[in-house]
Design a protein around this motif. Structure first.
Motif, PDB file in Angstrom:
ATOM      1  N   PHE A   1       0.834  -1.199   0.000  1.00 54.13           N
ATOM      2  CA  PHE A   1       0.000   0.000   0.000  1.00 54.13           C
ATOM      3  C   PHE A   1       0.873   1.256   0.000  1.00 54.13           C
ATOM      4  N   ASP A   2       1.940   1.259   0.794  1.00 55.26           N
ATOM      5  CA  ASP A   2       2.839   2.409   0.831  1.00 55.26           C
ATOM      6  C   ASP A   2       3.445   2.670  -0.534  1.00 55.26           C
ATOM      7  N   PHE A   3       3.808   1.587  -1.232  1.00 54.97           N
ATOM      8  CA  PHE A   3       4.403   1.723  -2.566  1.00 54.97           C
ATOM      9  C   PHE A   3       3.405   2.364  -3.538  1.00 54.97           C
ATOM     10  N   ILE A   4       2.159   1.876  -3.494  1.00 52.17           N
ATOM     11  CA  ILE A   4       1.126   2.434  -4.370  1.00 52.17           C
ATOM     12  C   ILE A   4       0.893   3.907  -4.043  1.00 52.17           C
ATOM     13  N   ALA A   5       0.848   4.210  -2.758  1.00 51.35           N
ATOM     14  CA  ALA A   5       0.608   5.589  -2.339  1.00 51.35           C
ATOM     15  C   ALA A   5       1.735   6.506  -2.788  1.00 51.35           C
ATOM     16  N   ALA A   6       2.969   6.085  -2.553  1.00 59.45           N
ATOM     17  CA  ALA A   6       4.114   6.908  -2.917  1.00 59.45           C
ATOM     18  C   ALA A   6       4.195   7.112  -4.428  1.00 59.45           C
ATOM     19  N   SER A   7       3.915   6.038  -5.180  1.00 61.12           N
ATOM     20  CA  SER A   7       3.952   6.139  -6.643  1.00 61.12           C
ATOM     21  C   SER A   7       2.880   7.100  -7.143  1.00 61.12           C
ATOM     22  N   SER A   8       1.700   7.020  -6.561  1.00 60.67           N
ATOM     23  CA  SER A   8       0.599   7.890  -6.980  1.00 60.67           C
ATOM     24  C   SER A   8       0.900   9.352  -6.674  1.00 60.67           C
ATOM     25  N   LEU A   9       1.423   9.593  -5.489  1.00 58.71           N
ATOM     26  CA  LEU A   9       1.756  10.967  -5.118  1.00 58.71           C
ATOM     27  C   LEU A   9       2.848  11.522  -6.029  1.00 58.71           C
ATOM     28  N   GLY A  10       3.818  10.679  -6.355  1.00 62.59           N
ATOM     29  CA  GLY A  10       4.877  11.109  -7.261  1.00 62.59           C
ATOM     30  C   GLY A  10       4.351  11.432  -8.644  1.00 62.59           C
ATOM     31  N   ALA A  11       3.424  10.597  -9.128  1.00 63.52           N
ATOM     32  CA  ALA A  11       2.847  10.830 -10.463  1.00 63.52           C
ATOM     33  C   ALA A  11       2.040  12.122 -10.499  1.00 63.52           C
ATOM     34  N   ILE A  12       1.286  12.373  -9.437  1.00 64.34           N
ATOM     35  CA  ILE A  12       0.476  13.592  -9.388  1.00 64.34           C
ATOM     36  C   ILE A  12       1.359  14.829  -9.384  1.00 64.34           C
ATOM     37  N   THR A  13       2.380  14.833  -8.534  1.00 64.42           N
ATOM     38  CA  THR A  13       3.246  16.009  -8.452  1.00 64.42           C
ATOM     39  C   THR A  13       4.074  16.176  -9.717  1.00 64.42           C
ATOM     40  N   ALA A  14       4.437  15.069 -10.365  1.00 63.28           N
ATOM     41  CA  ALA A  14       5.176  15.173 -11.631  1.00 63.28           C
ATOM     42  C   ALA A  14       4.311  15.835 -12.695  1.00 63.28           C
ATOM     43  N   ASN A  15       3.051  15.446 -12.768  1.00 54.24           N
ATOM     44  CA  ASN A  15       2.129  16.072 -13.722  1.00 54.24           C
ATOM     45  C   ASN A  15       1.919  17.546 -13.401  1.00 54.24           C
ATOM     46  N   LEU A  16       1.881  17.844 -12.113  1.00 52.60           N
ATOM     47  CA  LEU A  16       1.702  19.233 -11.711  1.00 52.60           C
ATOM     48  C   LEU A  16       2.866  20.094 -12.191  1.00 52.60           C
ATOM     49  N   SER A  17       4.071  19.521 -12.175  1.00 54.42           N
ATOM     50  CA  SER A  17       5.251  20.325 -12.486  1.00 54.42           C
ATOM     51  C   SER A  17       5.395  20.642 -13.973  1.00 54.42           C
ATOM     52  N   PHE A  18       5.014  19.709 -14.872  1.00 56.66           N
ATOM     53  CA  PHE A  18       5.295  19.967 -16.291  1.00 56.66           C
ATOM     54  C   PHE A  18       4.077  19.886 -17.229  1.00 56.66           C
ATOM     55  N   ASN A  19       2.976  19.319 -16.763  1.00 56.36           N
ATOM     56  CA  ASN A  19       1.809  19.197 -17.636  1.00 56.36           C
ATOM     57  C   ASN A  19       0.970  20.469 -17.538  1.00 56.36           C
ATOM     58  N   THR A  20       1.300  21.424 -18.377  1.00 57.86           N
ATOM     59  CA  THR A  20       0.629  22.727 -18.307  1.00 57.86           C
ATOM     60  C   THR A  20      -0.809  22.682 -18.809  1.00 57.86           C
ATOM     61  N   LYS A  21      -1.216  21.577 -19.423  1.00 54.90           N
ATOM     62  CA  LYS A  21      -2.591  21.457 -19.911  1.00 54.90           C
ATOM     63  C   LYS A  21      -3.559  21.177 -18.764  1.00 54.90           C
ATOM     64  N   LEU A  22      -3.011  20.663 -17.639  1.00 53.29           N
ATOM     65  CA  LEU A  22      -3.854  20.387 -16.480  1.00 53.29           C
ATOM     66  C   LEU A  22      -3.937  21.632 -15.606  1.00 53.29           C
ATOM     67  N   PRO A  23      -5.137  22.081 -15.275  1.00 60.44           N
ATOM     68  CA  PRO A  23      -5.258  23.216 -14.351  1.00 60.44           C
ATOM     69  C   PRO A  23      -4.610  22.882 -13.006  1.00 60.44           C
ATOM     70  N   ILE A  24      -3.916  23.846 -12.433  1.00 57.03           N
ATOM     71  CA  ILE A  24      -3.195  23.605 -11.181  1.00 57.03           C
ATOM     72  C   ILE A  24      -4.139  23.151 -10.071  1.00 57.03           C
ATOM     73  N   HIS A  25      -5.304  23.785  -9.979  1.00 51.85           N
ATOM     74  CA  HIS A  25      -6.179  23.466  -8.839  1.00 51.85           C
ATOM     75  C   HIS A  25      -6.721  22.039  -8.929  1.00 51.85           C
ATOM     76  N   TYR A  26      -6.885  21.501 -10.136  1.00 50.25           N
ATOM     77  CA  TYR A  26      -7.324  20.107 -10.255  1.00 50.25           C
ATOM     78  C   TYR A  26      -6.275  19.159  -9.662  1.00 50.25           C
ATOM     79  N   THR A  27      -5.034  19.405 -10.022  1.00 49.51           N
ATOM     80  CA  THR A  27      -3.950  18.543  -9.555  1.00 49.51           C
ATOM     81  C   THR A  27      -3.778  18.646  -8.043  1.00 49.51           C
ATOM     82  N   VAL A  28      -3.862  19.853  -7.521  1.00 50.91           N
ATOM     83  CA  VAL A  28      -3.714  20.046  -6.076  1.00 50.91           C
ATOM     84  C   VAL A  28      -4.844  19.361  -5.323  1.00 50.91           C
ATOM     85  N   ILE A  29      -6.072  19.459  -5.853  1.00 55.74           N
ATOM     86  CA  ILE A  29      -7.209  18.795  -5.218  1.00 55.74           C
ATOM     87  C   ILE A  29      -7.009  17.278  -5.209  1.00 55.74           C
ATOM     88  N   ALA A  30      -6.564  16.728  -6.355  1.00 51.41           N
ATOM     89  CA  ALA A  30      -6.313  15.285  -6.426  1.00 51.41           C
ATOM     90  C   ALA A  30      -5.243  14.882  -5.419  1.00 51.41           C
TER      91      ALA A  30
END
Length: 237
Positions: A37-66
């Motif tokens: 479970f920790d591995f899944i959680a850490a991977s998911s959090l990493g994926a979300i923050t990675a998208n937040l940093s470079f995927n400019t097509k995603l609104p910032i507030h959507y990513t932060v909420i997720a």
């Protein structure tokens, strides 16, 4: 294109900040000795923050909420696991015995897709090079192996020899850092400043001469000064 650079910079700083804050909230367990479970959680959090940093097509507030929702779920699961044994077993899993009474449990190994080669490798990591010496081997929920050797191969302890273990050793205590007394450590560990000054005087040192001073577990003072009196350092280029 150039107009997106500031946004990417801001997003990257924001992603690092919320990842750091989330890690502080969730504690050290998420980053070390991870369960499934920790591995899944850490991977998911990493994926979300990675998208937040470079995927400019995603609104910032959507990513932060997720991200906030994920942190809340992880925190809730951790709380439930702490309060309920069944929940802990469901999310973290349970240890699996693969050697019992010196016998390899092939069914458990097959269920975990554990090979003999990998079994021997993990035994060597535990300083066991002969599988015939193993009494019990358990795969913990974080994937590590715990090994109990047979009594005749167990290391001899002081208790076995009837030797008194002596006084309990204390933790090392940092007393001086960067030429400054660490007053809090002196007070909390009941270390006399007078004793410290006496030890420094014996070495003809002042507090400001010392980079680092620590009272070791043996009660002796280790001191490193700014002037190392080394004319030819080994790492000098």
């Amino acid at each position: 294109m150039m107009s997106e650079y500031p946004e990417v910079i801001v997003r990257t700083i924001l992603s690092f900040s919320i990842l750091f804050i989330g890690a502080r909230i969730l504690g050290k367990q998420t980053i070390s000795q991870m369960t499934l479970f920790d591995f899944i959680a850490a991977s998911s959090l990493g994926a979300i923050t990675a998208n937040l940093s470079f995927n400019t097509k995603l609104p910032i507030h959507y990513t932060v909420i997720a991200y906030i929702i994920f942190v809340a779920i992880i925190y809730l699961v951790a709380y439930l696991s702490m309060k309920n044994r069944s929940a802990r077993g469901f999310f973290a899993g349970k240890p699996t015995i693969i050697i019992q009474n010196g016998k390899i449990l092939e069914h458990n190994m097959k269920t975990m897709r554990y090979t003999i080669d990998y079994l021997n490798q993990q035994l060597r990591v535990n300083d066991v090079f002969d599988i015939s010496q193993v009494q019990t081997a358990i795969i913990e929920t974080n994937g590590s192996m715990s090994v109990e050797v047979k009594p005749e191969f167990a290391p001899v302890t002081r208790q076995d020899l009837g030797i008194f273990a002596g006084h309990k050793k204390n933790f090392a205590v940092e007393l001086i850092m960067d030429g400054q007394l660490v007053a809090k450590n002196l007070e909390e560990n009941h270390v006399s400043e007078k004793w410290l000054r006496k030890e420094l005087d014996r070495r003809n040192l002042k507090t400001e001469d010392v980079v680092y001073a620590v009272r070791g577990s043996n009660g002796r003072l280790f001191v490193d000064t700014y002037d190392d009196h080394i004319t030819s350092p080994l790492d000098k280029e």
